[in-house]
Design an enzyme around this catalytic site. Structure first.
Site, PDB file in Angstrom:
ATOM      1  N   ARG A  68      24.091  19.698  19.722  1.00 13.40           N
ATOM      2  CA  ARG A  68      22.504  19.797  20.216  1.00 13.40           C
ATOM      3  C   ARG A  68      21.967  18.552  19.799  1.00 13.40           C
ATOM      4  O   ARG A  68      21.715  18.195  18.617  1.00 13.40           O
ATOM      5  CB  ARG A  68      21.849  20.946  19.413  1.00 13.40           C
ATOM      6  CG  ARG A  68      22.585  22.369  19.697  1.00 13.40           C
ATOM      7  CD  ARG A  68      22.014  23.501  18.904  1.00 13.40           C
ATOM      8  NE  ARG A  68      22.093  23.545  17.564  1.00 13.40           N
ATOM      9  CZ  ARG A  68      23.345  23.734  16.927  1.00 13.40           C
ATOM     10  NH1 ARG A  68      24.309  24.245  17.496  1.00 13.40           N
ATOM     11  NH2 ARG A  68      23.064  23.932  15.623  1.00 13.40           N
ATOM     12  N   GLU A 124      36.943  -2.797  34.554  1.00  9.82           N
ATOM     13  CA  GLU A 124      37.335  -4.145  35.299  1.00  9.82           C
ATOM     14  C   GLU A 124      36.986  -3.872  36.894  1.00  9.82           C
ATOM     15  O   GLU A 124      36.492  -4.891  37.664  1.00  9.82           O
ATOM     16  CB  GLU A 124      38.842  -4.632  35.095  1.00  9.82           C
ATOM     17  CG  GLU A 124      39.162  -4.840  33.959  1.00  9.82           C
ATOM     18  CD  GLU A 124      39.735  -3.565  33.059  1.00  9.82           C
ATOM     19  OE1 GLU A 124      39.100  -2.567  33.501  1.00  9.82           O
ATOM     20  OE2 GLU A 124      40.799  -3.695  32.193  1.00  9.82           O
TER      21      GLU A 124
HETATM   22  C1  AOF Z   1      41.832  -0.466  31.695  1.00  4.15           C
HETATM   23  N1  AOF Z   1      40.514  -0.161  31.918  1.00  4.15           N
HETATM   24  O1  AOF Z   1      38.559   0.857  31.997  1.00  4.15           O
HETATM   25  C2  AOF Z   1      40.542   1.710  31.083  1.00  4.15           C
HETATM   26  C3  AOF Z   1      41.791   1.656  30.942  1.00  4.15           C
HETATM   27  O2  AOF Z   1      44.251   7.469  34.703  1.00  4.15           O
HETATM   28  P1  AOF Z   1      43.657   6.139  34.658  1.00  4.15           P
HETATM   29  O3  AOF Z   1      43.707   5.598  36.173  1.00  4.15           O
HETATM   30  O4  AOF Z   1      42.015   6.342  34.183  1.00  4.15           O
HETATM   31  O5  AOF Z   1      44.444   5.184  33.672  1.00  4.15           O
HETATM   32  C4  AOF Z   1      44.982   5.420  32.625  1.00  4.15           C
HETATM   33  C5  AOF Z   1      45.479   4.130  31.945  1.00  4.15           C
HETATM   34  O6  AOF Z   1      44.377   3.127  32.099  1.00  4.15           O
HETATM   35  C6  AOF Z   1      45.787   4.147  30.574  1.00  4.15           C
HETATM   36  O7  AOF Z   1      46.939   3.347  30.348  1.00  4.15           O
HETATM   37  C7  AOF Z   1      44.700   3.872  29.802  1.00  4.15           C
HETATM   38  O8  AOF Z   1      44.903   3.538  28.347  1.00  4.15           O
HETATM   39  C8  AOF Z   1      43.911   2.781  30.622  1.00  4.15           C
HETATM   40  N2  AOF Z   1      42.649   2.786  30.566  1.00  4.15           N
HETATM   41  N3  AOF Z   1      42.587   0.484  31.344  1.00  4.15           N
HETATM   42  O9  AOF Z   1      42.448  -1.576  32.505  1.00  4.15           O
HETATM   43  C9  AOF Z   1      39.831   0.660  31.719  1.00  4.15           C
HETATM   44  N4  AOF Z   1      39.698   2.870  30.788  1.00  4.15           N
HETATM   45 ZN    ZN Z   2      42.346  -0.246  34.618  1.00  9.51          ZN
END
Ligand code: AOF
Ligand code: ZN
Length: 380
Positions: free
Chosen positions: A203, A46
């Protein structure tokens, strides 16, 4: 949302233990921006699309396959829900809630409280499947376990002399390496190391990532000359062993950078009611799975051999199987099949599979399925 799911998949192997997330911003039927979470610790999907869109985000619709995150302890990047509210986005469509217990619905609630229209469960089944690893890990703390084996059409993984190179076609070998690229850890038993001397790295034509190598070796039989100890890899090697490992071997392995995990052995018969009991003297795989989970490893690819796969099955730790079936017949009473051990006695006690899929890969067939544990009580 389909586009968001497709974009999200590009993060495979790079974002664990975070979920795979893609996002798309649409305004007046036009694509404003799109993006995905590219690597662990990096910006969220986002945040990427909002940054690209700038002031264009005002009044737009955001599609994301996972609910936007909120602030919580240990988070590395700014919470997406706050950024979405500030951007002036009008509506948000999500496929699933964040399986992370710190978020799980709070992102949606925060957006709604700020007056944003949020619709959820769009392409929910596809989204859950895409993030099956993250869902399992974030809800149980244990890694998602995939059992992968290559076999002949008559269900043999090697000949009676142990020869297995190569049962599957080059296309299937590439698939095997793609799996290594996606999974954070790869496990084999010492029998496989002694028989095949594998390198256990990834690989591929394009740069992949090497999984952490986990070697199940209760007696500490790993030879110091094993290829997996010499091969170049960015990932560490863990020797899952017991007190039976000799002091001299332990020191030599530590010197080579191997991490040594001394684990308890199974002393009484544990295992699900329907399965043959685990033999005493084997490493306690539940302990191993817990420890892998605590070390942040969200997914484990089990590549054999047949004794190891049998132990994993009996402990009820396997989530999914993928069998690559090659167009050849091997035969032989003593030639091994994918699952060894004692096996079950009655068909009614068989492990049940569900959500089966089948696809052609060159000359081979890939058979994929999930373990169905419903209705089975654990007797341990
Ligand atoms: C989202 N969008 O693209 C992803 C999310 O340690 P951080 O800042 O990467 O945050 C980890 C948290 O964000 C955790 O709850 C994970 O499930 C979520 N991932 N959330 O809004 C994203 N990768
Ligand atoms: Zn996020």
């Amino acid at each position: 949302m389909r586009r968001a799911l497709k974009l999200a998949a590009h993060g495979r192997g790079w974002v664990n233990p975070n979920p795979l997330v893609g996002a798309v911003l649409i305004k007046d039927g036009k694509l404003i921006s799109e993006g995905f979470h590219q690597r662990y610790g990096g910006p969220h999907a986002e945040a990427v699309v909002l940054e690209k869109a700038g002031s264009e985000a005002r009044g737009a619709d955001l599609y994301a396959n996972v609910e936007p995150c909120v602030s919580h302890p240990g988070k590395r990047t700014p919470p997406c829900a706050d950024q979405i509210i500030q951007s002036g986005v009008r509506r948000v469509f999500v496929a699933m809630r964040d399986p992370d217990t710190h978020v799980n619905g709070r992102g949606i609630a925060q957006l709604r409280a700020a007056g944003i229209d949020v619709q959820e469960s769009i392409l929910a089944a596809e989204a859950q499947k895409l993030n099956e690893i993250s869902v399992k890990y974030k809800t149980t703390g244990k890694p998602f376990v995939l059992l992968k084996m290559a076999m002949s059409a008559d269900g043999k993984i090697a000949t009676r002399t142990g020869n297995s190179k190569y049962i599957s076609s080059p296309d299937s070998l590439r698939y095997a390496h793609e799996l290594r690229d996606r999974y954070t850890a790869l496990l084999v038993g010492i029998g496989t190391v002694l028989a095949d001397d594998p390198q256990l790295n990834t690989r591929l034509d394009c740069p992949g990532h090497d999984p952490v190598r986990v070697l199940l070796d209760a007696q500490g039989r790993l030879p110091l000359e094993a290829k997996l100890l010499q091969s170049k890899s960015s990932a560490k090697t863990i020797l899952a062993t017991t007190d039976a490992l000799s002091k001299a071997k332990e020191e030599a392995l530590l010197h080579r950078g191997v991490e040594i995990w001394k684990l308890p052995i199974v002393t009484n018969n544990i295992g699900a009611q329907h399965a043959a009991p685990l033999q005493s003297g084997q490493i306690d795989l539940h302990e191993l799975a817990d420890r892998l989970g605590k070390a942040g490893l969200d997914s484990l690819l089990v590549e054999g051999g047949s004794t190891v796969t049998a132990s994993f099955l009996q402990t009820g730790l396997v989530d999914k199987i993928t069998f690559v079936i090659a167009p050849m017949l091997i035969g032989g009473q003593t030639a091994p099949s994918p699952i060894g051990g004692l096996g079950i006695e009655k068909i009614e006690d068989a492990f049940r599979l569900k959500d089966i899929s089948l696809r052609a890969l060159g000359q081979d067939i890939v058979y994929e399925a999930y373990l169905d544990y419903t209705g089975l009580e654990d007797s341990s």
